[in-house]
Design a protein around this motif. Structure first.
Motif, mmCIF file in Angstrom:
data_model
loop_
_atom_site.group_PDB
_atom_site.id
_atom_site.type_symbol
_atom_site.label_atom_id
_atom_site.label_comp_id
_atom_site.label_asym_id
_atom_site.label_seq_id
_atom_site.Cartn_x
_atom_site.Cartn_y
_atom_site.Cartn_z
ATOM 1 N N GLN A 16 -15.753 13.527 22.007
ATOM 2 C CA GLN A 16 -17.810 13.571 22.263
ATOM 3 C C GLN A 16 -17.700 13.037 21.015
ATOM 4 O O GLN A 16 -19.060 12.565 20.611
ATOM 5 C CB GLN A 16 -18.111 14.785 21.647
ATOM 6 N N THR A 19 -23.111 10.368 10.837
ATOM 7 C CA THR A 19 -21.685 10.369 11.962
ATOM 8 C C THR A 19 -21.339 9.859 11.729
ATOM 9 O O THR A 19 -20.363 9.619 11.991
ATOM 10 C CB THR A 19 -22.665 10.170 13.709
ATOM 11 N N TRP A 65 -14.167 17.502 17.588
ATOM 12 C CA TRP A 65 -15.359 16.723 17.744
ATOM 13 C C TRP A 65 -16.014 17.356 18.451
ATOM 14 O O TRP A 65 -16.291 17.593 20.030
ATOM 15 C CB TRP A 65 -15.480 15.205 17.515
ATOM 16 N N CYS A 66 -17.166 18.214 18.423
ATOM 17 C CA CYS A 66 -17.989 18.971 19.457
ATOM 18 C C CYS A 66 -19.356 18.306 18.758
ATOM 19 O O CYS A 66 -19.945 18.877 17.430
ATOM 20 C CB CYS A 66 -17.988 20.469 19.275
ATOM 21 N N SER A 67 -20.761 18.302 19.814
ATOM 22 C CA SER A 67 -21.534 17.764 19.545
ATOM 23 C C SER A 67 -22.508 18.977 19.549
ATOM 24 O O SER A 67 -22.007 19.673 20.782
ATOM 25 C CB SER A 67 -22.147 16.579 20.527
ATOM 26 N N ASP A 87 -25.721 21.356 21.229
ATOM 27 C CA ASP A 87 -26.832 20.788 21.766
ATOM 28 C C ASP A 87 -27.926 22.085 21.577
ATOM 29 O O ASP A 87 -27.613 22.945 21.381
ATOM 30 C CB ASP A 87 -26.507 20.684 23.436
ATOM 31 N N ASP A 116 -21.016 18.595 15.206
ATOM 32 C CA ASP A 116 -22.221 17.339 15.051
ATOM 33 C C ASP A 116 -23.802 17.477 15.159
ATOM 34 O O ASP A 116 -24.134 18.610 15.998
ATOM 35 C CB ASP A 116 -22.146 15.809 15.622
ATOM 36 N N ASP A 117 -25.176 17.337 14.718
ATOM 37 C CA ASP A 117 -26.532 18.260 15.360
ATOM 38 C C ASP A 117 -26.456 19.425 15.375
ATOM 39 O O ASP A 117 -27.140 19.828 16.042
ATOM 40 C CB ASP A 117 -26.236 17.653 17.010
ATOM 41 N N GLY A 157 -25.673 17.046 10.183
ATOM 42 C CA GLY A 157 -27.484 16.761 10.467
ATOM 43 C C GLY A 157 -27.997 16.992 9.882
ATOM 44 O O GLY A 157 -27.952 16.305 8.499
#
Length: 456
Positions: free
Chosen positions: A137, A177, A196-198, A200, A248-249, A290
């Motif tokens: 990811q 990022t 790595w994890c995004s 949602d 991330d995010d 983020g």
């Protein structure tokens, strides 16, 4: 005393007290202690930070003190074990392990290289830790402009200061990022596990923890022969292994229309996870990326805590000019003014440079009359971030958008129908979103945000 026998007895004592066998770091500490090694040498041999080794050693001595009924430390461990053997086993040269309560549960899989002393047959000086990575990811690096100071700050925080939780924040498009991708590429070999994890909008804590534990347990099965390995709680993997976990995010964990960092009801459990990451002893690091960060992270500014924040600012003039050249704008007089106007934000600069290039606009004329161009793609990005703010924050930004110069708190109170308490909370939240600029006790908006808010 036989080293192997001492380790087995120590393992039984730790298991009796904690319900967990010695992990490999604890075993390495006991091996080194039995051989008269200092913490510095033990840390070097297992490629671990000395302060962390000392911390785990202190916890281990406390456990053994309670089991042996006397004060045990690194200095007297060998003699304390000798007394225990002499008092409890008639023939201490041939200790019968069956005389202790044993458990058939398997030991934790190896996680620290070179844990055996050099004079043992099992030693392999060239052995290195096995690295497992799930970077599926993680975005591709793409264009990367010089961020040497920020890279160094993050690297030092993670590898030397052993920070456990780091928040990397900044306004949309600033390059968070991209910086994190570059960082992971540079330091990933220092960790046994990297993922790595995004996050949602529907990512619950249960789903996230399940994904991590599945990653860890699957990798362990590849490294060891047993097929019935027991899955451990997430924190145990972080304690037993050196892990780098990138989220991330993370703004997707928080509510829109509220002050920054308020968890959605379904994501509230992440608060407990982040507190656990900060409070409990382990050798891993979470990197959060983020527009917003957890409120509890912003409370820690003391360098003695394992929490760090890095708010990313715009690029310098040299990097900004490189972006303009890449977009075909090589011959702009006073390009420095254009870069300042768009805050050195890579995304903002690329957006306006592409518009100028496509339409054949004379950029020099724009600089003369302080024109602020807002291409539609840039408006879309600004709208996303604006929509996340509370009504209170929108009021404050509207006040700031009418001011040509930075203003103080007193003037904002005079102009707006907002209580001082609400105003302070709104300013704090906007600051955490990187949506306002602070100059001493004065506040202002960037020219781009001013132009956007005036057009609403």
């Amino acid at each position: 005393m036989n080293l192997k026998e001492v380790l087995k007895m120590a393992d039984e004592m730790v298991f009796a007290k904690t319900g967990q066998h010695l992990d490999n770091l604890q075993e390495a500490i006991l091996r080194g202690t039995m051989q008269g090694e200092k913490y510095t040498k033990i840390a070097d041999e297992i490629h671990c930070n000395e302060s962390y080794v000392r911390q785990i050693g202190s916890e281990l001595w406390h456990i053994l003190s309670e089991e042996l009924g006397e004060d045990v430390n690194k200095t007297n461990f060998r003699s304390a074990m000798g007394r225990f053997i002499f008092e409890n086993v008639s023939n201490f040269e041939n200790v019968a392990i069956s005389s202790f309560n044993t458990c058939g549960e398997g030991r934790h899989p190896p996680n620290i290289p070179n844990s055996h002393p050099p004079n043992q047959e099992t030693s392999n000086p060239q052995q290195t830790k096995t690295s497992h990575q799930d970077l599926s990811q993680m975005p591709e690096l793409g264009d990367f402009f010089d961020r040497t100071p920020q890279l160094q700050t993050l690297t030092t925080s993670i590898l030397q200061q052993n920070s456990r939780l780091i928040a990397l924040t900044g306004i949309s498009g600033i390059g968070k990022t991209t910086l994190a991708v570059k960082l992971v590429q540079q330091i990933k070999k220092e960790f046994e596990y990297v993922i790595w994890c995004s996050i949602d909008a529907s990512h619950t804590l249960d789903e996230f923890e399940h994904k991590l534990i599945q990653f860890f347990s699957h990798s362990e099965k590849q490294d060891s022969s047993p097929t019935n390995q027991k899955r451990l709680p997430l924190i145990k993997y972080l304690q037993n292994h050196r892990c780098l976990i990138v989220l991330d995010d993370v703004q997707n964990l928080f509510c829109s229309g509220e002050l920054a960092g308020k968890y959605k009801p379904e994501c509230e459990e992440y608060r407990s996870l982040f507190k656990q990451i900060e409070k409990l002893s382990h050798q891993s690091c979470f990197l959060l990326i983020g527009w917003e960060q957890p409120r509890e992270v912003t409370q820690f500014k003391n360098q003695n805590t394992p929490i760090r924040t890095l708010q990313l600012k715009g690029l310098d003039i040299a990097a900004g000019r490189e972006i303009l050249r890449d977009c075909g704008l090589e011959e702009i007089d006073n390009s420095e003014a254009l870069i300042h106007r768009y805050e050195g934000n890579p995304l903002w600069l690329k957006s306006v440079a592409n518009l100028i290039q496509e339409l054949g606009i004379d950029a020099t004329e724009l600089l003369i009359d302080d024109t602020i161009l807002l291409p539609e793609d840039l408006k879309d990005v600004l709208q996303q971030q604006y929509d996340r703010t509370s009504e209170l924050e929108k009021q404050v930004m509207s006040l700031l958008a009418t001011e040509n110069q930075p203003v103080n708190l007193a003037k904002l109170l005079e102009k707006g129908q907002i209580s001082s308490s609400d105003l302070l909370n709104a300013l704090q939240s906007l600051s955490r979103r990187c949506s306002i600029e602070k100059e001493g006790s004065l506040y202002t908006l960037s020219p781009v945000l001013k132009q956007y808010i005036k057009g609403l």
